[in-house]
Design a protein around this motif. Sequence first.
Motif, PDB file in Angstrom:
ATOM      1  N   CYS A 187     -82.264  26.098 -29.718  1.00  0.00           N
ATOM      2  CA  CYS A 187     -81.192  25.405 -29.148  1.00  0.00           C
ATOM      3  C   CYS A 187     -80.387  24.525 -29.823  1.00  0.00           C
ATOM      4  N   GLY A 191     -78.065  27.940 -30.305  1.00  0.00           N
ATOM      5  CA  GLY A 191     -77.569  27.925 -29.070  1.00  0.00           C
ATOM      6  C   GLY A 191     -76.487  27.061 -28.788  1.00  0.00           C
ATOM      7  N   SER A 192     -76.539  25.635 -29.524  1.00  0.00           N
ATOM      8  CA  SER A 192     -75.553  24.837 -29.258  1.00  0.00           C
ATOM      9  C   SER A 192     -74.120  25.115 -30.164  1.00  0.00           C
ATOM     10  N   PHE A 194     -72.775  27.962 -29.934  1.00  0.00           N
ATOM     11  CA  PHE A 194     -71.925  29.136 -28.732  1.00  0.00           C
ATOM     12  C   PHE A 194     -71.583  28.268 -27.601  1.00  0.00           C
ATOM     13  N   VAL A 195     -72.665  27.433 -27.168  1.00  0.00           N
ATOM     14  CA  VAL A 195     -72.422  26.631 -25.892  1.00  0.00           C
ATOM     15  C   VAL A 195     -71.732  25.252 -25.834  1.00  0.00           C
ATOM     16  N   PHE A 196     -72.120  24.377 -26.939  1.00  0.00           N
ATOM     17  CA  PHE A 196     -71.359  23.155 -27.147  1.00  0.00           C
ATOM     18  C   PHE A 196     -71.240  22.859 -28.529  1.00  0.00           C
ATOM     19  N   CYS A 199     -72.402  19.559 -30.447  1.00  0.00           N
ATOM     20  CA  CYS A 199     -73.948  19.223 -30.580  1.00  0.00           C
ATOM     21  C   CYS A 199     -74.265  19.805 -31.690  1.00  0.00           C
ATOM     22  N   ASN A 200     -73.628  20.782 -32.425  1.00  0.00           N
ATOM     23  CA  ASN A 200     -74.174  21.498 -33.416  1.00  0.00           C
ATOM     24  C   ASN A 200     -74.316  20.808 -34.846  1.00  0.00           C
TER      25      ASN A 200
END
Length: 260
Positions: A187, A191-192, A194-196, A199-200
Amino acid sequence: MIIWPPLRRAWHNPIFHGGLEAFAQQPTQRSYSVNYVATLATVLLITWPKEGFVNLRDLPFTYNAVGGVTMIILAYLSISQGATRILGARYLSLADWLRLAPVSVGAFLRGYLAANCLELLLFWGLAVPLLVLAAHVSGEPLVHLSAGLLLLLVCAGSYRIVGVTLLICFERDEFLLYICVCLLYMCFILGSGFVFPLCNPVLAFADTSLWPHRLSSLTLPGIILPGWVATVVFHMLLGGGSFIIALLRGYWVQRTRTQL
């Protein structure tokens, strides 16, 4: 004068001393360090000749390749090793340590985290010379390098606290603990993005090399934060929230053990 008392209390913390001894006696540190440095050096050597030919929208290729790999490795090491017991005998759980240790829950967690972060500082320090060299190859200024190193340290430190929190919460179920470590790592790193994206940590490291020319930003009432600064703030909040959860869990474990 302000910093000295906390450092003195940390040095006299018996949990920190126990973790320091355990850290010095770990037989795998040397092999991990050699493999880690060899991986980063390989990335540096592979990308170095291509610095003049590969130009991803003015992105400093060598520096970001080495920094991205460093972030990916440090993130995994921080979460996985944070979720691994480091104190004394393996048959003693952290719940047993919380019950037997002659210190409060807060002092126990602070000492345990301080000892746990020694490995983080070791791997972060090993990456600094290679990142300095990569920044020199890519023509990165000192301010970008400093921002990248700060981002690496803050993100890896927050992931280490997350790992310790997972260990305290799911210590009895090793399979569930392993699943949580893998899921959170995926995540945070994949995942972060693509989503937010703010936060990556890998994207934020690239932002530090583009700042202030072209980067994402977070707009708040009355203030606009650069993307990598927002990532640093998010990970500081993540680490602080995880520490509070670990503290509450520690108080609950100590209370239930005392009642028994």
